[in-house]
Design an enzyme around this catalytic site. Sequence first.
Site, PDB file in Angstrom:
ATOM      1  N   GLN A   1      13.729  -9.331  26.989  1.00 26.91           N
ATOM      2  CA  GLN A   1      14.145  -7.946  27.268  1.00 26.91           C
ATOM      3  C   GLN A   1      13.282  -6.925  26.536  1.00 26.91           C
ATOM      4  O   GLN A   1      13.283  -5.743  26.862  1.00 26.91           O
ATOM      5  CB  GLN A   1      15.614  -7.741  26.885  1.00 26.91           C
ATOM      6  CG  GLN A   1      16.559  -8.517  27.789  1.00 26.91           C
ATOM      7  CD  GLN A   1      17.945  -8.671  27.172  1.00 26.91           C
ATOM      8  OE1 GLN A   1      18.840  -7.909  27.464  1.00 26.91           O
ATOM      9  NE2 GLN A   1      18.125  -9.671  26.320  1.00 26.91           N
TER      10      GLN A   1
ATOM     11  N   ASP B   1      17.717  -0.345  22.752  1.00 31.52           N
ATOM     12  CA  ASP B   1      19.173  -0.153  22.684  1.00 31.52           C
ATOM     13  C   ASP B   1      19.637   1.231  23.138  1.00 31.52           C
ATOM     14  O   ASP B   1      20.812   1.425  23.427  1.00 31.52           O
ATOM     15  CB  ASP B   1      19.674  -0.397  21.253  1.00 31.52           C
ATOM     16  CG  ASP B   1      19.483  -1.832  20.818  1.00 31.52           C
ATOM     17  OD1 ASP B   1      19.501  -2.717  21.683  1.00 31.52           O
ATOM     18  OD2 ASP B   1      19.296  -2.070  19.609  1.00 31.52           O
TER      19      ASP B   1
HETATM   20  O1  F6P Z   1      17.303  -3.243  17.921  1.00 25.57           O
HETATM   21  C1  F6P Z   1      16.758  -3.813  19.043  1.00 25.57           C
HETATM   22  C2  F6P Z   1      17.195  -5.232  19.218  1.00 25.57           C
HETATM   23  O2  F6P Z   1      16.429  -5.716  20.283  1.00 25.57           O
HETATM   24  C3  F6P Z   1      18.675  -5.477  19.472  1.00 25.57           C
HETATM   25  O3  F6P Z   1      19.137  -5.200  20.750  1.00 25.57           O
HETATM   26  C4  F6P Z   1      18.775  -6.940  19.132  1.00 25.57           C
HETATM   27  O4  F6P Z   1      20.097  -7.288  18.832  1.00 25.57           O
HETATM   28  C5  F6P Z   1      17.875  -7.044  17.943  1.00 25.57           C
HETATM   29  O5  F6P Z   1      16.911  -6.020  18.089  1.00 25.57           O
HETATM   30  C6  F6P Z   1      17.179  -8.347  17.764  1.00 25.57           C
HETATM   31  O6  F6P Z   1      16.436  -8.286  16.592  1.00 25.57           O
HETATM   32  P1  F6P Z   1      15.334  -9.314  16.129  1.00 25.57           P
HETATM   33  O7  F6P Z   1      14.121  -9.118  16.989  1.00 25.57           O
HETATM   34  O8  F6P Z   1      15.078  -8.945  14.721  1.00 25.57           O
HETATM   35  O9  F6P Z   1      15.908 -10.675  16.322  1.00 25.57           O
END
Ligand code: F6P
Length: 359
Positions: A283, A136
Amino acid sequence: MLRIGMLTSGGDCQALNAAMRGVVKGICTKRDDVEIYGFQDGYKGLIYGNFSMLTPKDFSGILTRGGTILGTSRQPFKLMRVPDADGLDKVEAMKHTYYKLNLNCLVILGGNGTHKTANLLREEGLNVVTLPKTIDNDLWGTDMTFGFQSAVDIATDTIDRIHTTATSHSRVFIIEVMGHKVGHVTLHAGIAGGADIILLPEIPYDIKVISDVIQKRTKAGKKFTILAVAEGAISKEDAKLKKKEYKEKLAKRKYPSIAYELAEQIQQTTDKEVRITVPGHTQRGGSPCAYDRVFATRVGAKAAELILNQEYGYMVAMRDGEITKVPLEEVAGKLKYVDPKCSFIQEAKMIGISFGDEL
Ligand code: F6P
């Protein structure tokens, strides 16, 4: 003997392994009396004493490997002071593990939540050095976090691929990019991929503006419109709601995510066919890009320097291209948002990219 505990916490990203490799190589080229304790799955490993003893060999050959050899998990900061199901005081448990193993310091790789807990451990008297990871790029105190450039490359590649199919069809395409609170990845990938409309959490949009931009493009003979939309993009209307009200609204939302809500609205207001692409966790996956390998190695080496000099309580950061250190208390609890007034946005607007806020 130098005893180091190491953990990766929060959502993973590319170059975590590259950064840990940098730390270990940096220390072990100077000292050979080093013990490395790798805690499994982030703070969870520190709380419950789950670790493995690692050697420099474990950090060889991992420069290009995605993920984290230590595993990770999300341990929300707000629950750190709340006892677990068995009544265990998590903060005391972490301190207990640290002192039991007679550690000289903890090396913690993480994003925002991770840094709040790292700072808490510092306040509790533990020696801590942290490294800035997150796709991020929203960590306050550093111009860059590792993982960001790799994620931008992947999101850009997704937009590129959509571009070629978009040229064959008269459709609107929405690519939903990661970032709930901040839009750095969406902004960069949107510009790099030539998106026509970029929607960020920091710039609330008006659906009428979006529809107008699409209609104008059609009138100008453009067959398609591509929107790069951050997960946390928000309408002007919703931005007026109190945080709690908005959370309640989201909980009741019939759509799986913002892209689906926008797709329905665009379909209704423009009568265009809309297609959605959500690259999601791709990503955060795969091998780090060259930039991230270099950057992670640099911050790893700096962390090693701090540890060898016994300089604790810092996050390693990049400021104006230089690798430096920032006191943890300055970093913890702050987010680095996209500034809607920054030159980046103004330049994008200059070339006709819409942010959905004004015509
Ligand atoms: O904080 C990094 C991130 O990849 C965010 O961009 C995204 O919204 C979130 O983590 C997703 O989290 P998780 O892997 O817990 O679903």
